[in-house]
Enzyme design. Structure first.
Site, PDB file in Angstrom:
ATOM      1  N   CYS A   1      13.406  10.517   8.153  1.00  0.00           N
ATOM      2  CA  CYS A   1      13.039  10.073   9.502  1.00  0.00           C
ATOM      3  C   CYS A   1      14.188  10.236  10.490  1.00  0.00           C
ATOM      4  O   CYS A   1      13.969  10.538  11.645  1.00  0.00           O
ATOM      5  CB  CYS A   1      12.555   8.633   9.464  1.00  0.00           C
ATOM      6  SG  CYS A   1      13.739   7.524   8.721  1.00  0.00           S
TER       7      CYS A   1
ATOM      8  N   GLU B   1       7.909  15.889  16.201  1.00  0.00           N
ATOM      9  CA  GLU B   1       8.579  15.780  14.915  1.00  0.00           C
ATOM     10  C   GLU B   1       7.914  16.721  13.911  1.00  0.00           C
ATOM     11  O   GLU B   1       6.698  16.691  13.741  1.00  0.00           O
ATOM     12  CB  GLU B   1       8.446  14.343  14.408  1.00  0.00           C
ATOM     13  CG  GLU B   1       9.149  14.112  13.105  1.00  0.00           C
ATOM     14  CD  GLU B   1       8.916  12.708  12.572  1.00  0.00           C
ATOM     15  OE1 GLU B   1       7.774  12.230  12.625  1.00  0.00           O
ATOM     16  OE2 GLU B   1       9.887  12.105  12.100  1.00  0.00           O
TER      17      GLU B   1
ATOM     18  N   GLY C   1       6.106   4.937   8.979  1.00  0.00           N
ATOM     19  CA  GLY C   1       5.228   6.103   8.899  1.00  0.00           C
ATOM     20  C   GLY C   1       5.143   6.774  10.251  1.00  0.00           C
ATOM     21  O   GLY C   1       6.059   6.667  11.078  1.00  0.00           O
ATOM     22  N   SER C   2       4.019   7.417  10.480  1.00  0.00           N
ATOM     23  CA  SER C   2       3.879   8.216  11.697  1.00  0.00           C
ATOM     24  C   SER C   2       3.414   7.370  12.888  1.00  0.00           C
ATOM     25  O   SER C   2       2.815   6.303  12.711  1.00  0.00           O
ATOM     26  CB  SER C   2       2.858   9.320  11.438  1.00  0.00           C
ATOM     27  OG  SER C   2       1.609   8.722  11.146  1.00  0.00           O
TER      28      SER C   2
ATOM     29  N   GLY D   1       0.857   4.111  13.243  1.00  0.00           N
ATOM     30  CA  GLY D   1       1.442   2.900  13.845  1.00  0.00           C
ATOM     31  C   GLY D   1       0.551   2.346  14.946  1.00  0.00           C
ATOM     32  O   GLY D   1       0.305   1.137  15.030  1.00  0.00           O
TER      33      GLY D   1
ATOM     34  N   LYS E   1       0.882  -1.167   0.000  1.00  0.00           N
ATOM     35  CA  LYS E   1       0.000   0.000   0.000  1.00  0.00           C
ATOM     36  C   LYS E   1       0.921   1.219   0.000  1.00  0.00           C
ATOM     37  O   LYS E   1       1.478   1.591   1.020  1.00  0.00           O
ATOM     38  CB  LYS E   1      -0.860  -0.025   1.258  1.00  0.00           C
ATOM     39  CG  LYS E   1      -2.224   0.623   1.160  1.00  0.00           C
ATOM     40  CD  LYS E   1      -2.273   2.010   0.572  1.00  0.00           C
ATOM     41  CE  LYS E   1      -2.154   3.099   1.606  1.00  0.00           C
ATOM     42  NZ  LYS E   1      -1.836   4.416   1.052  1.00  0.00           N
TER      43      LYS E   1
HETATM   44  P1  NAD Z   1       1.681   8.381   7.665  1.00  0.00           P
HETATM   45  O1  NAD Z   1       1.745   7.570   8.902  1.00  0.00           O
HETATM   46  O2  NAD Z   1       0.646   9.424   7.562  1.00  0.00           O
HETATM   47  O3  NAD Z   1       1.482   7.436   6.403  1.00  0.00           O
HETATM   48  C1  NAD Z   1       2.304   6.326   6.188  1.00  0.00           C
HETATM   49  C2  NAD Z   1       1.539   5.298   5.388  1.00  0.00           C
HETATM   50  O4  NAD Z   1       0.452   4.830   6.168  1.00  0.00           O
HETATM   51  C3  NAD Z   1       0.955   5.822   4.076  1.00  0.00           C
HETATM   52  O5  NAD Z   1       1.089   4.833   3.086  1.00  0.00           O
HETATM   53  C4  NAD Z   1      -0.497   6.031   4.425  1.00  0.00           C
HETATM   54  O6  NAD Z   1      -1.336   5.897   3.310  1.00  0.00           O
HETATM   55  C5  NAD Z   1      -0.742   4.889   5.396  1.00  0.00           C
HETATM   56  N1  NAD Z   1      -1.870   5.121   6.309  1.00  0.00           N
HETATM   57  C6  NAD Z   1      -2.410   6.296   6.707  1.00  0.00           C
HETATM   58  N2  NAD Z   1      -3.471   6.079   7.521  1.00  0.00           N
HETATM   59  C7  NAD Z   1      -3.603   4.742   7.642  1.00  0.00           C
HETATM   60  C8  NAD Z   1      -4.500   3.899   8.355  1.00  0.00           C
HETATM   61  N3  NAD Z   1      -5.481   4.390   9.091  1.00  0.00           N
HETATM   62  N4  NAD Z   1      -4.312   2.559   8.255  1.00  0.00           N
HETATM   63  C9  NAD Z   1      -3.312   2.032   7.526  1.00  0.00           C
HETATM   64  N5  NAD Z   1      -2.444   2.779   6.803  1.00  0.00           N
HETATM   65  C10 NAD Z   1      -2.581   4.126   6.865  1.00  0.00           C
HETATM   66  O7  NAD Z   1       3.148   8.961   7.473  1.00  0.00           O
HETATM   67  P2  NAD Z   1       3.677   9.893   6.311  1.00  0.00           P
HETATM   68  O8  NAD Z   1       3.116  11.247   6.560  1.00  0.00           O
HETATM   69  O9  NAD Z   1       3.484   9.255   4.992  1.00  0.00           O
HETATM   70  O10 NAD Z   1       5.249   9.868   6.613  1.00  0.00           O
HETATM   71  C11 NAD Z   1       5.820  10.655   7.588  1.00  0.00           C
HETATM   72  C12 NAD Z   1       6.097   9.857   8.840  1.00  0.00           C
HETATM   73  O11 NAD Z   1       6.850   8.690   8.554  1.00  0.00           O
HETATM   74  C13 NAD Z   1       6.952  10.645   9.797  1.00  0.00           C
HETATM   75  O12 NAD Z   1       6.458  10.503  11.111  1.00  0.00           O
HETATM   76  C14 NAD Z   1       8.309   9.992   9.677  1.00  0.00           C
HETATM   77  O13 NAD Z   1       9.182  10.132  10.742  1.00  0.00           O
HETATM   78  C15 NAD Z   1       7.955   8.588   9.440  1.00  0.00           C
HETATM   79  N6  NAD Z   1       9.080   7.885   8.820  1.00  0.00           N
HETATM   80  C16 NAD Z   1       9.776   6.982   9.581  1.00  0.00           C
HETATM   81  C17 NAD Z   1      10.873   6.315   9.042  1.00  0.00           C
HETATM   82  C18 NAD Z   1      11.658   5.286   9.837  1.00  0.00           C
HETATM   83  O14 NAD Z   1      12.409   4.529   9.248  1.00  0.00           O
HETATM   84  N7  NAD Z   1      11.502   5.209  11.118  1.00  0.00           N
HETATM   85  C19 NAD Z   1      11.233   6.562   7.732  1.00  0.00           C
HETATM   86  C20 NAD Z   1      10.510   7.495   6.992  1.00  0.00           C
HETATM   87  C21 NAD Z   1       9.419   8.139   7.553  1.00  0.00           C
END
Ligand code: NAD
Length: 496
Positions: free
Chosen positions: A300, A399, A242-243, A247, A189
């Site tokens: 990140c 962040e 992701g965020s 998570g 996804k």
């Molecule tokens: P996000 O959490 O909004 O989205 C990440 C993914 O999750 C996307 O594909 C999104 O479509 C999906 N998503 C959103 N809502 C969902 C739900 N309810 N159920 C399942 N999937 C869902 O994050 P973002 O804005 O795309 O990315 C930024 C975040 O990612 C920041 O917090 C950043 O620190 C983190 N990040 C972490 C790392 C790491 O390795 N630790 C690397 C890159 C980014």
């Protein structure tokens, strides 16, 4: 070497309407709905993606399960799987510039960074795990003589991969490659605002000979397609970057559905600590500026909290400011741009909200703090530095995921450790010192998955990446990552 002329040609490529990739073919979303793809370079739509829903996720999971059960990948000879993944890596390399330009049009990362960090890094990752396929295997346990205890490593089954928009190919490959190498079938996804490169990646996997149904992609909104994947009863694991809030949802989905495993790589508020005995102050300032501002801070592991020892504070800040003002923000598809566009207008607005709050809370703006290049229609932000940041301010706690640095001053090593660990996150960090003992003490004292010493950033596929505390758990990269995608099975054989 990549040439500006080739980039200029590729940026004009017609992308059009992109579909889901299920069971080896392109299909429309069941609902027929689509989402526009807006480029942050100029704020204009240039393509569309299918707006996948629960029915599409179900179709993709069913296809993955069928492929897994059939065994044409999961039980194929290791030599075959290695050959296919090696070919896959070669194809990604062959199409590297095309993928990089497509990705930059989608998410705005500067091309000179995106080219290496996205397709080339993904190709390297795929090759690394291809090579591991016939080198990672089970064990024979030291049991009594009349028994044979075998520990098998088996693939999990169907793995869901959910990734963010900052580096979808690189981060995607960190999950896709070990999951496939271990024999799983996957449903990816992509992030809704940067889906195009992962769709292309699935096509290249098919071209390399990956059997139908082993690699599926469902684009769409996180709250719809992502949620459906997280809740699906036939998905064995979710590998997520992701965020934090998303998570947490994934853990809830797991609890509400089939207790699937969830691996979380979340955000960070990483401390970059400069001691007075920094080996080369000027170079440390340059690397620190790059460590927060490249890709508009959408990294990140970005060093977003800078801690500088008081005795060198003024000198360091002078060099940091010089290094920062030299960074050229501009069209991400120009090779001369050091920093491209912020991924979306929404993210830019969020970043500017952090700036207002920092001013309100009494931090001092040293440089930046504003939207720039407005005439382009794109989302660009000046690299921003705040000083006099205190640990209770929002800028020290949350962040931003944008080009905003908060600077603090410290006197003693003890104070540096306390400030560094005063966060709910624990992803990355750095320490700059000439003293080996200080460096080793700091490596032990900082609660983070990664501690850089006398550098910021930089790593390769051989070492794990991941966080502690609310930065998540589970590690991407290195041979350890394969463990997430395999199960151990014990065979206890009575030899009589
Ligand atoms: P996000 O959490 O909004 O989205 C990440 C993914 O999750 C996307 O594909 C999104 O479509 C999906 N998503 C959103 N809502 C969902 C739900 N309810 N159920 C399942 N999937 C869902 O994050 P973002 O804005 O795309 O990315 C930024 C975040 O990612 C920041 O917090 C950043 O620190 C983190 N990040 C972490 C790392 C790491 O390795 N630790 C690397 C890159 C980014």
């Amino acid at each position: 070497m990549i040439s500006q002329d080739t980039i200029d040609t590729l940026r004009k490529a017609d992308v059009g309407a992109r579909h889901l990739f299920i069971d080896g073919t392109q299909v429309d979303a069941w609902s027929g709905a689509s989402l526009p793809v807006i480029s942050p370079i100029d704020g204009r739509p240039f393509a569309s993606i299918a707006d996948g829903g629960a029915a599409d996720v179900d179709r993709a999971v069913t296809s993955a399960r069928k492929a897994f059960a059939k065994g044409s990948w999961s039980r194929a000879a290791p030599a075959f799987r290695k050959k296919v993944l090696t070919k896959f890596a070669e194809l990604v390399e062959k199409h590297a510039l095309e993928l990089a330009v497509l990705g930059v049009r989608d998410n705005g990362t500067e091309i000179n960074m995106a080219y290496k960090a996205e397709p080339l890094s993904a190709a390297g990752t795929i090759r690394y795990y291809a090579e591991a396929i016939d080198k990672v295997y089970g064990e024979i346990a030291p049991t009594p003589e009349n028994v044979l205890g075998l520990i098998h490593k088996e693939p999990l089954g169907v793995v869901g991969v959910i990734v963010p928009w900052n580096f979808p190919l690189m981060i995607g490959a960190w999950k896709i490659a070990p999951a496939l190498a271990a024999g799983n079938a996957i449903v990816v996804k992509p992030p809704e605002i940067a889906s195009l490169t992962l769709l292309r990646l699935a096509e290249l996997a098919a071209e390399a000979g990956l059997p139908e149904g082993v690699f599926n992609v469902v684009t769409g909104r996180g709250s719809v397609a992502g949620e459906a994947l997280g809740l699906h009863m036939d998905v064995d694991a979710i590998a997520f970057t992701g965020s934090g809030p998303v998570g947490r949802r994934l853990l809830e989905y797991s609890a509400r559905s089939n207790l699937k495993r969830v691996f979380l790589e979340l955000g960070g508020k990483s401390p970059n600590i400069v001691f007075a005995d920094v080996p080369d102050l000027k170079q440390a300032a340059v690397v620190s500026a790059n460590g927060i501002f490249r890709n508009s801070g959408q990294v990140c592991v970005a060093g977003s909290r800078l801690l500088v020892q008081a005795s060198i504070y003024d000198r360091f800040m002078d060099e940091l400011l010089k290094a920062t003002t030299k960074l050229k923000v501009g069209d991400p598809l120009y090779l001369i741009s050091d920093i491209g566009a912020v991924s979306s207008a929404e993210q830019l607005a969020k970043n500017l909200g952090f700036v207002s709050k920092a001013m309100e809370e009494g931090a001092r703006l040293v440089t930046g703090g504003e939207r720039i290049l407005t005439e382009t229609g794109g989302s660009y932000m000046a690299p921003t530095i705040f000083e006099n940041v205190t640990e209770n301010m929002q800028l020290a706690r949350e962040e931003v995921f944008g080009p905003v640095l908060g600077v603090m001053r410290f006197d003693t090593e003890e104070e540096a450790v306390r400030l560094a660990n005063a966060t709910v996150y624990g992803l990355a960090s750095a320490v700059w010192t000439s003293n080996l003992s200080t460096a080793h003490r700091m490596v032990r004292a900082i609660n983070a998955g990664v501690v850089h010493v006398n550098t910021y950033g930089g790593a390769d596929i051989t070492v794990p990446l991941g966080g502690v505390k609310q930065s998540g758990f589970g590690r991407d990269k290195s041979l350890h990552a394969i463990e997430k995608y395999t199960d151990l099975k014990t065979a206890w054989i009575n030899l009589g």
